[in-house]
Design an enzyme around this catalytic site. Structure first.
Site, PDB file in Angstrom:
ATOM      1  N   CYS A 132      -5.548   6.113  -8.074  1.00 28.13           N
ATOM      2  CA  CYS A 132      -5.800   7.124  -7.032  1.00 28.13           C
ATOM      3  C   CYS A 132      -5.414   6.592  -5.661  1.00 28.13           C
ATOM      4  O   CYS A 132      -6.119   5.764  -5.081  1.00 28.13           O
ATOM      5  CB  CYS A 132      -7.278   7.531  -7.062  1.00 28.13           C
ATOM      6  SG  CYS A 132      -7.729   8.667  -5.748  1.00 28.13           S
ATOM      7  N   CYS A 135      -7.867   7.544  -2.841  1.00 32.54           N
ATOM      8  CA  CYS A 135      -9.132   6.788  -2.925  1.00 32.54           C
ATOM      9  C   CYS A 135      -8.972   5.372  -2.377  1.00 32.54           C
ATOM     10  O   CYS A 135      -9.836   4.871  -1.652  1.00 32.54           O
ATOM     11  CB  CYS A 135      -9.622   6.702  -4.364  1.00 32.54           C
ATOM     12  SG  CYS A 135      -9.788   8.266  -5.223  1.00 32.54           S
ATOM     13  N   ASP A 136      -7.879   4.716  -2.728  1.00 30.39           N
ATOM     14  CA  ASP A 136      -7.741   3.281  -2.500  1.00 30.39           C
ATOM     15  C   ASP A 136      -6.616   2.879  -1.550  1.00 30.39           C
ATOM     16  O   ASP A 136      -6.439   1.687  -1.269  1.00 30.39           O
ATOM     17  CB  ASP A 136      -7.522   2.568  -3.842  1.00 30.39           C
ATOM     18  CG  ASP A 136      -8.670   2.815  -4.808  1.00 30.39           C
ATOM     19  OD1 ASP A 136      -9.822   2.915  -4.350  1.00 30.39           O
ATOM     20  OD2 ASP A 136      -8.418   2.917  -6.016  1.00 30.39           O
TER      21      ASP A 136
END
Length: 293
Positions: A132, A135-136
């Protein structure tokens, strides 16, 4: 005596939430069960531009609006992982801590990212391996990363990361990208993105328990991060005691979203279909709900 719900929805992505909204407005007594967070895979989407009335938004914002709608309708939701379901006259939905009783079940658990299946992939998760970008991506600011995949999700991730990372190398396993033309053109016009064709990842190099590079068929790349976008697979670990009709892991339903078992419906990305999109998932949730009395 335990409460008996009219319907329990397993999964709180767009399909499950749409079903819950329709059922709640119809006056039914319902419960939603979600393992992680409202929105499902939508949360990981960097841009949504093909949903009617929405010119452009991101998956997190879309999911937050969905959450507010669920809360405004006072829909009961519990964040528990479903471990098993039992198909009796009154069905049982079993989690780690509870057994819930219901007349009907809607399965809307969606899909999870497909993994590389390499030896040290799991140990490097969160230490260089991610599924992701939204997300990261922040953790790789000004660093060099790679993306495995050639579809829309992979290219959307590349565009998102191009604003954060020093360089992005897209590794495509064939000689042609599978993404929409607009995305391909946008990626090719970004100076810090390069595309490598006809390559596969054979090995993950690590240093001090963190990803240090990736070995391809014909070369080795030194990268700080690898984002894997090689497709999604259905997630149904809790149906071992229910003989649902499946096709390659996906639930087979009719045009009313009914499965082969009375009182069990399915919708969204967990079902066998031709088009996996937010708008089709929402439609299927509404159809499933409209057939529950």
């Amino acid at each position: 005596m335990n409460q008996i719900f009219d319907c329990i929805i397993i999964g709180a992505g767009i399909s499950g939430c749409t079903a819950a909204i329709y059922l709640k407005r119809a006056g039914l007594n319902i419960l939603m069960l979600e393992k992680k967070a409202i929105g499902g895979q939508i949360i990981n989407t960097s841009e949504i531009e093909n949903y009617p009335t929405i010119t452009s938004t991101d998956g997190f914002t879309f999911s937050e609006n969905l959450k507010k709608q669920i809360e405004n309708l006072n829909i009961e939701i519990k964040y528990e992982e479903v471990l098993d379901i039992k198909n009796n006259t009154i069905k049982e939905v079993i989690t780690k801590n509870n057994i819930y009783l219901t007349k009907n079940i809607i399965i809307a658990t969606g899909r999870i990212p497909r993994k590389l299946e390499l030896d040290n992939e799991n140990t490097l998760l969160g230490k260089g391996i991610s599924y992701c970008a939204t997300c990261d991506g922040f953790f790789y600011k000004n660093k060099d990363v790679a993306i495995l995949g050639g579809g829309n999700s992979a290219l959307e991730a590349a565009i998102y990361l191009s604003k954060i990372c020093n360089s992005i190398t897209i590794i495509n396993r064939s000689e042609k990208l599978r993404a929409d033309c607009e995305l391909i053109n946008e990626v090719k016009n970004l100076k810090n993105i390069q595309i490598i064709y006809n390559e596969q990842i054979k090995e993950l190099k690590e240093n001090n328990e963190y990803l240090d590079g990736i070995v391809l068929n014909n070369r080795t790349l030194k990268v700080d991060g690898l984002f894997v976008y090689i497709g999604l697979i259905p997630t149904l670990p809790f149906i071992k005691n229910v003989n649902l009709n499946l096709d390659n892991g996906y639930i087979v339903v009719d045009d009313k979203m009914k499965t082969n078992i009375d009182g069990i419906y399915a919708c969204g990305d967990i079902i066998k279909k031709n088009l996996y999109q937010i708008i089709t998932a929402a439609s299927e949730g509404a159809i499933a709900a409209s057939n529950i009395k």
